[in-house]
Design an enzyme around this catalytic site. Structure first.
Site, PDB file in Angstrom:
ATOM      1  N   SER A 287      -5.933   6.898   5.832  1.00 61.41           N
ATOM      2  CA  SER A 287      -4.492   6.632   5.899  1.00 61.41           C
ATOM      3  C   SER A 287      -3.697   7.931   5.895  1.00 61.41           C
ATOM      4  CB  SER A 287      -4.060   5.776   4.700  1.00 61.41           C
ATOM      5  OG  SER A 287      -2.651   5.611   4.682  1.00 61.41           O
ATOM      6  N   SER A 288      -2.696   7.997   6.768  1.00 52.68           N
ATOM      7  CA  SER A 288      -1.778   9.133   6.766  1.00 52.68           C
ATOM      8  C   SER A 288      -0.883   9.109   5.531  1.00 52.68           C
ATOM      9  CB  SER A 288      -0.910   9.102   8.024  1.00 52.68           C
ATOM     10  OG  SER A 288      -0.075   7.960   8.028  1.00 52.68           O
TER      11      SER A 288
ATOM     12  N   ASP B 140      -0.516   0.251  14.239  1.00 47.37           N
ATOM     13  CA  ASP B 140       0.227  -0.994  14.033  1.00 47.37           C
ATOM     14  C   ASP B 140       0.538  -1.707  15.343  1.00 47.37           C
ATOM     15  OD1 ASP B 140       0.177  -0.728  11.308  1.00 47.37           O
ATOM     16  OD2 ASP B 140       2.193   0.111  11.138  1.00 47.37           O
TER      17      ASP B 140
ATOM     18  N   GLY C 210       0.811  -1.209   0.000  1.00 50.58           N
ATOM     19  CA  GLY C 210       0.000   0.000   0.000  1.00 50.58           C
ATOM     20  C   GLY C 210       0.843   1.257   0.000  1.00 50.58           C
TER      21      GLY C 210
END
Length: 427
Positions: free
Chosen positions: A152-153, A295, A77
């Site tokens: 998402s960053s 995470d 990703g």
């Protein structure tokens, strides 16, 4: 590849050389490429050897794709998002970016829409909001763009890294709060070290016009990988030395040290690295906002369940959109050890109230083809020797040496199809 796992027969005491940070490596490679093209990329031995880094470096090493060439980002990703921004802002580029089925289910729409608003020529080849993407690169003027970073960053990071390719710099204004905000600050910090005065705060990002210099961007040992050794330390009551791991690191997942202290793993830092040791001082309940450190949720959730510590982790909605749906994966797999997790508040809270249900068979876990799920589940063997983890090869995405390191620490890996081996104390 499936493994049956047994814990060490002696008290665990080991030294582990962690992989280098793949988050830092991805940013380094992007800055190298913008600064000097394929010939300027950092040498492979200065980078972590893992799928994400290998994929990104291999693609950039070929230079700008042309004539509609297919670019395969595999399951990465981070590579998909960084390459989308770099190629869209590079005049002369013409390609289709695609990848595995799982990658084609990871959202990229907010990044594409932001780039389009800056003048980029990007179209969806199959489905709106997802790869494959057809890109025809051009020089972008830059300016001000709005961005939804709630998934998402990496959307913000990709735009930031590509900003020096734009004529007038870039300002990003968030429409909603970003997830994993410290990773955007990591990007800004690394860009400043390379001569581009990027700034990031809760409202957005500012990248003035500038160019990257050619100074090296050394990668540190990976704090995200360290979290699994915190888990192992807490569950084995052992000692783990992690050379080079820094308490003052700019990596967001350095937060693992503070959170795991509540779950029985202490840290002593020195110039040489980190010394992890078990502590009997456990919290009776752990609550934490994980929006900045998603995470860490898999190793934290597994540790808490095995230690019998109820928890409530908020800010976790983004885990639906990782290599797997990590919320569903943790719920399904931890149910196999009798710990029913709850997913609440529109997927933004993962919790466990301490309820334990009977375990009727030795667990056979599914990795969900997700490296962090596989690594988090392996230490369950400390409490239930002989558990099986299926699809164990997926750790190659971030930590290819994990299973070898586990063996060096005293764990035993066996073929699940073979008879259960006899071990000391077993008849």
């Amino acid at each position: 590849m499936d493994y049956r796992i047994f814990p060490p027969e002696e008290i665990l005491e080991t030294t582990i050389s962690l992989p280098l940070s793949k988050s830092m490596a991805a940013r380094t490679l992007a800055m190298d490429f913008v600064a000097g093209g394929a010939d300027a990329l950092s040498a492979p031995d200065a980078l972590p050897r893992c799928e994400d880094t290998d994929v990104l470096r291999a693609i950039l090493a070929k230079g700008l794709p042309a004539d509609g060439a297919t670019v395969d980002a595999a399951s990465s990703g981070s590579a998909l998002r960084i390459l989308t921004a770099l190629f869209a802002a590079s005049e002369g580029c013409s390609c289709r970016i695609t990848g595995t089925d799982s990658l084609r289910h990871r959202p990229v729409g907010p990044l594409v829409e932001a780039l389009r608003s800056l003048g980029a020529d990007i179209s969806y080849a199959v489905r709106e909001g997802y790869a494959p993407l057809d890109i025809r690169g051009r020089r972008l003027a830059g300016g001000t763009v709005t961005l939804d970073p709630s998934h998402s960053s990496q959307f913000a990071t990709a735009l930031m890294l590509a900003a020096p390719l734009m004529a007038d710099g870039l300002t990003i204004r968030y429409t909603v709060p970003t997830v994993s905000a410290p990773y955007v600050r990591l990007t800004a910090d690394m860009m400043r070290r390379r001569g581009v005065a990027a700034e990031a705060d809760t409202e957005g990002v500012a990248v003035p016009r500038g160019t990257y210099d050619d100074r090296p961007s050394p990668c540190e040992p990976d704090w995200s990988a360290a979290a699994f050794w915190y888990e192992i330390t807490a569950l084995t009551a052992g000692w783990v030395t992690l050379p080079g791991l820094r308490g003052d690191s700019c990596q967001p997942d350095r937060a693992a040290a503070g959170i795991f202290e509540r779950l029985g793993a202490n840290t002593d830092f020195s110039d040489e690295g980190a010394e992890l040791s078990a502590s009997p001082e456990l919290f009776s309940f752990v609550e934490a906002d994980m929006a900045d450190n998603p995470d860490l949720v898999p190793p934290l959730a597994v540790t808490a369940c095995l230690a019998g510590i109820p928890f409530r982790f908020s800010g976790v909605a983004g885990l639906r959109h990782k290599e797997s749906d990590r919320l569903a994966a943790l719920r399904d797999e931890l149910a196999r050890i009798g710990c029913p997790l709850s997913i609440e508040n529109y997927d933004n809270v993962l919790s466990w109230d301490g309820t334990r249900l009977p375990i009727r068979e030795l667990p056979v876990f599914d990795s969900h083809n997700d490296h962090r799920i596989a690594m988090a589940l392996a230490p369950v063997s400390v409490f239930l020797p002989g558990i099986v983890v299926r699809g164990a090869e997926c750790v190659g995405k971030s930590y290819p040496g994990f299973w070898d390191d586990l063996v060096s620490a005293g764990f035993t890996l066996a073929d699940p199809s073979a008879p259960m081996p006899e071990r000391d104390g077993q008849q």
